[in-house]
Design an enzyme around this catalytic site. Sequence first.
Site, PDB file in Angstrom:
ATOM      1  N   CYS A 175       0.841  -1.202   0.000  1.00 19.82           N
ATOM      2  CA  CYS A 175       0.000   0.000   0.000  1.00 19.82           C
ATOM      3  C   CYS A 175       0.880   1.258   0.000  1.00 19.82           C
ATOM      4  O   CYS A 175       1.607   1.489  -0.954  1.00 19.82           O
ATOM      5  CB  CYS A 175      -0.975  -0.042   1.176  1.00 19.82           C
ATOM      6  SG  CYS A 175      -2.360   1.108   0.982  1.00 19.82           S
ATOM      7  N   HIS A 195      -3.583  -5.046  -0.036  1.00 18.46           N
ATOM      8  CA  HIS A 195      -3.050  -5.584   1.219  1.00 18.46           C
ATOM      9  C   HIS A 195      -3.101  -7.110   1.204  1.00 18.46           C
ATOM     10  O   HIS A 195      -4.145  -7.688   1.511  1.00 18.46           O
ATOM     11  CB  HIS A 195      -3.871  -5.078   2.398  1.00 18.46           C
ATOM     12  CG  HIS A 195      -3.669  -3.639   2.692  1.00 18.46           C
ATOM     13  ND1 HIS A 195      -2.738  -3.192   3.602  1.00 18.46           N
ATOM     14  CD2 HIS A 195      -4.250  -2.532   2.190  1.00 18.46           C
ATOM     15  CE1 HIS A 195      -2.769  -1.870   3.655  1.00 18.46           C
ATOM     16  NE2 HIS A 195      -3.687  -1.438   2.805  1.00 18.46           N
ATOM     17  N   GLU A 249      -1.899  -9.083   3.355  1.00 15.68           N
ATOM     18  CA  GLU A 249      -2.132  -9.561   4.727  1.00 15.68           C
ATOM     19  C   GLU A 249      -3.597  -9.466   5.130  1.00 15.68           C
ATOM     20  O   GLU A 249      -4.005 -10.005   6.149  1.00 15.68           O
ATOM     21  CB  GLU A 249      -1.239  -8.784   5.705  1.00 15.68           C
ATOM     22  CG  GLU A 249      -1.715  -7.385   6.107  1.00 15.68           C
ATOM     23  CD  GLU A 249      -1.466  -6.286   5.068  1.00 15.68           C
ATOM     24  OE1 GLU A 249      -1.133  -6.609   3.926  1.00 15.68           O
ATOM     25  OE2 GLU A 249      -1.632  -5.109   5.428  1.00 15.68           O
TER      26      GLU A 249
END
Lengths: 206, 253
Positions: free
Chosen positions: A81, A184, A186
């Site tokens: 990001c 993202h 994650e």
Amino acid sequence: MTTLVIDYGMGNLASVRRALEECGSDVIVSKDADDIEDANAIILPGVGAFSEGMQRLHDMGWGKALTKAVLEEKTPILGICLGMQLLADWGYEHNKTKGLGYIAGEVVKLELQNTRIPHIGWNEVSYKEENLLLEHISNGTDFYFVHSYHFIPQNQEAILGTTTHGFEFVSIVQNNNIFGTQFHPEKSSKNGFVLLRNFLKFSESC
Amino acid sequence: MLKTRIIPTLLWKDLGLVKGVAFDSWRRLGTVLPAIKVYNSRDVDELVLFDIIASEENTRPDFDIIEDLAMECFVPFTVGGGIRTLEDVRTLLSVGADKIVINTAAFDSPQLISQIAERFGSQCIVLSIDAKRHSNGDYECYRYCGKEKTGKGVLDWAKEMENAGAGEILLTSIDNDGTMNGYDLELIKMVTQELSIPVIASGGAGNYQDLADAVLLGGAEAIAAASIFHFTEQTPQAAKLYLKEKGVSVRFS
């Protein structure tokens, strides 16, 4: 295998740490630039404004440490990001700010008509060629985005993936050992973990 | 193409998970952690967690517990309740929240929203508006979980906060919340037509058609719902199959 997550006070570090641990890596989350010596892989996470992010990286001594590790020692790095955006030469959030300059290009605001900004939610990532980062991930898989700015690389070769929100923008970049995702991983559930594992596998082989 | 998000909302009170009707009569619903684990394993698009106690009693968010919860959540995690300061936001983001939800504090200090936007970016700020419809058809914003009037009209406030830097609006109808009688489409449409940031519809979903209406008739970018998922056999996954049939773009994992 130790992955360093850079803590420069920008955003959600706990999720990144947990996701990397789930993917089987030892993780150091650190404010101390000296810790870069021990890292096999580096994650530059981040939520927030470009200028603030660069200011903090420099104030904390990360700028020089990163350049040595990434450009000289070729330690693999994944920017996520804002972390991806900081890899660029220039950012234009709030004011014009010099970036890390690892991947030539600049970061500008998503300027769209009839489409809502920020771009928040799950959107498809398309890629044209096979890449080790994208192994076992189908073309067109949804990843989680949350951003208002986007990276325009100077060289087409740096573009690994694109996404459409009103227009087609660059969602994955690469320059040798340097990777960046606008989304993202994650927070992108199972497919995000596959991507992180691919990055860790690449880092292990370096 | 960007997908319409289906977002289960978890309301958390004293470590239990609760769901009320029209912002009152909270019912216990087991504990938060198992709920998060289940939603995470079902790969939902996003989760919203509200700490109702912190919001009602004006206490700080419980950062330790939120960290424990965030550790089990690998989908986007949005946290609200009791957030007052820039430091609260920083701490929440560092313990694992991806976005933060602000309602009451924005009335106390409107500059808080612009400060957060400058420091962390608009994309992490969800401005929550709890809207009550008056008999003349006007909508007013309420705060402290619907307990206190603010005197602010919903549309004016939404525009003001968009300009201040809010990234999304979570728009809840107090009147419809928990009734499962459907969203207040007039309210949703009023805000989506005038704003350019995403609006998350909330309050009143009872069946899949209600969700479709919020998107297709109301213009919502995302749908938050609690009762429909907690108290019925209906699931986010089945909701998406229904929405897809209706022509709404949704994500399947």
